[in-house]
Design an enzyme around this catalytic site. Structure first.
Site, PDB file in Angstrom:
ATOM      1  N   GLY A 164       0.816  -1.208   0.000  1.00  0.00           N
ATOM      2  CA  GLY A 164       0.000   0.000   0.000  1.00  0.00           C
ATOM      3  C   GLY A 164       0.852   1.262   0.000  1.00  0.00           C
ATOM      4  N   ARG A 292      -8.655  -9.884   1.576  1.00  0.00           N
ATOM      5  CA  ARG A 292      -9.810  -9.366   2.334  1.00  0.00           C
ATOM      6  C   ARG A 292     -10.836  -8.831   1.355  1.00  0.00           C
ATOM      7  NH1 ARG A 292      -6.058  -5.266   1.882  1.00  0.00           N
ATOM      8  NH2 ARG A 292      -6.940  -3.401   0.941  1.00  0.00           N
TER       9      ARG A 292
HETATM   10  C1  MV4 Z   1       5.246   0.469  -8.211  1.00  0.00           C
HETATM   11  C2  MV4 Z   1       5.134   1.669  -8.958  1.00  0.00           C
HETATM   12  C3  MV4 Z   1       5.959   1.827 -10.068  1.00  0.00           C
HETATM   13  N1  MV4 Z   1       6.853   0.872 -10.401  1.00  0.00           N
HETATM   14  N2  MV4 Z   1       6.152  -0.462  -8.572  1.00  0.00           N
HETATM   15  C4  MV4 Z   1       2.209   1.725  -4.708  1.00  0.00           C
HETATM   16  C5  MV4 Z   1       1.722   0.917  -3.570  1.00  0.00           C
HETATM   17  C6  MV4 Z   1       2.034  -0.475  -3.870  1.00  0.00           C
HETATM   18  N3  MV4 Z   1       0.806  -1.156  -4.207  1.00  0.00           N
HETATM   19  C7  MV4 Z   1       2.950  -0.486  -5.044  1.00  0.00           C
HETATM   20  N4  MV4 Z   1       2.881   0.850  -5.614  1.00  0.00           N
HETATM   21  C8  MV4 Z   1       3.598   1.159  -6.717  1.00  0.00           C
HETATM   22  N5  MV4 Z   1       4.479   0.239  -7.123  1.00  0.00           N
HETATM   23  C9  MV4 Z   1       6.938  -0.248  -9.640  1.00  0.00           C
HETATM   24  N6  MV4 Z   1       7.855  -1.189  -9.991  1.00  0.00           N
HETATM   25  C10 MV4 Z   1       4.205   2.629  -8.557  1.00  0.00           C
HETATM   26  C11 MV4 Z   1       3.466   2.388  -7.427  1.00  0.00           C
HETATM   27  C12 MV4 Z   1       2.566   3.464  -7.014  1.00  0.00           C
HETATM   28  C13 MV4 Z   1       1.215   3.298  -7.064  1.00  0.00           C
HETATM   29  C14 MV4 Z   1       0.687   2.090  -7.478  1.00  0.00           C
HETATM   30  C15 MV4 Z   1      -0.693   1.968  -7.512  1.00  0.00           C
HETATM   31  C16 MV4 Z   1      -1.518   3.006  -7.117  1.00  0.00           C
HETATM   32  C17 MV4 Z   1      -0.991   4.195  -6.702  1.00  0.00           C
HETATM   33  C18 MV4 Z   1       0.378   4.362  -6.660  1.00  0.00           C
HETATM   34  C19 MV4 Z   1       0.922   5.565  -6.232  1.00  0.00           C
HETATM   35  C20 MV4 Z   1       2.283   5.689  -6.181  1.00  0.00           C
HETATM   36  C21 MV4 Z   1       3.106   4.639  -6.571  1.00  0.00           C
END
Ligand code: MV4
Length: 450
Positions: A164, A292
């Site tokens: 998250g 969940r």
């Molecule tokens: C990432 C990403 C970009 N590249 N992984 C945010 C929380 C977690 N679920 C993983 N997330 C991200 N992982 C890689 N390799 C960008 C995010 C991310 C994000 C992902 C989904 C929804 C909102 C976000 C906000 C910031 C960063």
């Protein structure tokens, strides 16, 4: 079938579970802190047990008090809702030890999907697309530097016990890597007691598209199509919709198959969500799996006419699923209404609701526990209602959301209703042209003179 279910949660999700239990002829037990004595879930349940003072760690997170409430009321199952203990492996185990059915994942499953590096490795084994990166945890800075050089910057550092967005660092240049790794590890050790880190290629401007899955006790799983959750602020989802405006039939087919393959590979039981990152070329990558029910589950229920809480209870009672995959026939949008002031950096605005007028009409669903005169306690998260509109097309669903937001009157506190109303007028939102970066550039227009 269960005779009595204790709902180990509060607010709208507690009400949501109680409603389905009543329709299924199952008795319900509410638990509440002293701050929630006047809350609707207490009134709607057949029985109610006070489990402690307002602080969550002395009430809704206090496993001994919740188990004691289940014992004295003779509940044969516990539904944890979302948040609180819904993904707590120890609580799932304690329920099993007390012969109380935990309507959620097994302790092993929670632990496996809760450790992000393990979850990712498992999905890779299953043949689900994962983001290129380290093979498990990083053992040293040198290994990280070598891998980042090989993959090319930017890279993303992630805490295996995080999720998250917690314990995550984007690194754009080699000279920033050492400090980023050290600070991420310190934060992870402090927050989760586990400083294990892994690395991935950074996916730029991704969309967050998740697939709802349901697995039964016989190894079968199905998917219930996608939800686009890209509009987030500081990793808090603000609004979600299905179908995703970025989806194509081909992409949905591929993501749905991948999600079902993941669920069947791990023999997943219950309702779960497989979260994916989707890049601008429509490549998708496994991000996390949630074990969940999710806040945003109602939009899926609306487009396929399905009761996900009922499905959770049936699966937990050993009923096999039909196994049918579902493709949305309608369009549904959820706006999370929070007791926050969007004109002041979304700061919390607890207090008494002096006037409440709820929107209604065809295609409008309001999942909420608040009412005129209700006092929003400062102890819990700020979400007070979920406004969901459903229509044949996205444009009609947006139109209906505008109309419903204009009808929705809440006085005595500030809410995010004005934010959602402005969002529905935003050209990029209306065009479906948004990614997880959308909120970085969003600015509220000044408050209109009342
Ligand atoms: C990432 C990403 C970009 N590249 N992984 C945010 C929380 C977690 N679920 C993983 N997330 C991200 N992982 C890689 N390799 C960008 C995010 C991310 C994000 C992902 C989904 C929804 C909102 C976000 C906000 C910031 C960063």
């Amino acid at each position: 079938m269960f005779k009595k279910i204790l709902i180990a949660n509060r607010g709208e999700i507690a009400l949501r579970v109680i409603r389905t239990c009543k329709e299924m002829g199952i008795k319900t037990v509410a638990v509440y802190s002293t701050a929630d004595a006047e809350s609707l879930h207490v009134r709607f349940a057949d029985e109610a047990v006070c489990i402690g003072p307002p602080p969550s760690n002395m009430s809704y997170l206090k496993m001994s008090n919740i188990i004691a409430a289940a014992e004295i009321t003779n509940a044969d199952a516990i539904h944890p809702g979302y948040g609180f203990l819904s993904e707590n492996a120890k609580f799932s185990k304690i329920c099993a030890e007390h012969d109380i059915k935990f309507i959620g994942a097994s302790p092993e499953m929670i632990a496996k999907m809760g450790d992000k590096a393990t979850a990712k490795a498992t999905m890779k084994e299953a043949g689900v697309p994962t983001v290129p990166g380290s093979d498990g945890l990083l053992e040293s800075y040198e290994e990280a530097a070598k891998l980042a050089k090989k993959m090319g910057y930017p890279v993303m550092l992630k805490a295996t016990a995080g999720g998250g967005g917690k314990g995550m660092r984007a690194v754009w240049k080699e000279e920033d890597l050492r400090k980023a790794l050290e600070s991420a590890q310190q934060e992870a050790a402090a927050s989760f007691g586990n400083d294990g880190m892994y690395m991935e290629k950074l996916i730029e401007e991704p969309r967050h598209i998740e697939i709802q899955v349901v697995g039964d006790a016989y190894g079968k799983a199905c998917h219930l199509s996608e939800r686009d959750c890209s509009v987030q602020r500081r990793h808090q989802k603000l609004t979600e919709e299905t179908p995703s405006p970025f989806m194509t039939d081909e992409l949905r087919e591929k993501m749905g198959k991948a999600a079902v393959k993941a669920a069947e590979y791990i023999k997943y039981e219950g309702a779960g969500t497989v979260e994916f990152l989707v890049d601008k070329h429509r490549n998708f990558y496994f991000m996390e799996m949630n074990t969940r029910i999710q806040v945003e589950h109602p939009i899926t229920e609306q487009v396929i006419d399905y009761d996900l809480i009922r499905e959770q209870i049936l699966v937990a009672a050993g009923v096999p699923i039909s196994g049918k995959n579902y493709i949305p026939k309608l369009h549904s949008i959820e706006c999370r209404i929070n007791a926050e002031d969007p004109y002041n950096d979304f700061r919390p605005s607890p207090g008494r609701i002096t006037t409440l007028h709820a929107p209604g009409g065809h295609g409008v669903r309001l999942d909420t526990h608040v009412y005129s005169g209700y006092i929003i306690p400062p102890n819990y998260d700020s979400m007070i209602a979920k406004l969901i509109t459903t229509a044949q097309t996205r444009d009609e669903a947006i139109n209906k959301m505008k109309r419903a937001l204009d009808e929705f009157v809440i006085e005595g506190i500030k809410t995010t209703i004005p934010f959602h109303r402005q969002l529905m007028d935003h050209p990029d939102y209306i065009a479906g042209n948004y990614t997880t970066k959308f909120m970085e550039d969003f600015r509220m227009k000044p408050e209109e003179e009342e």
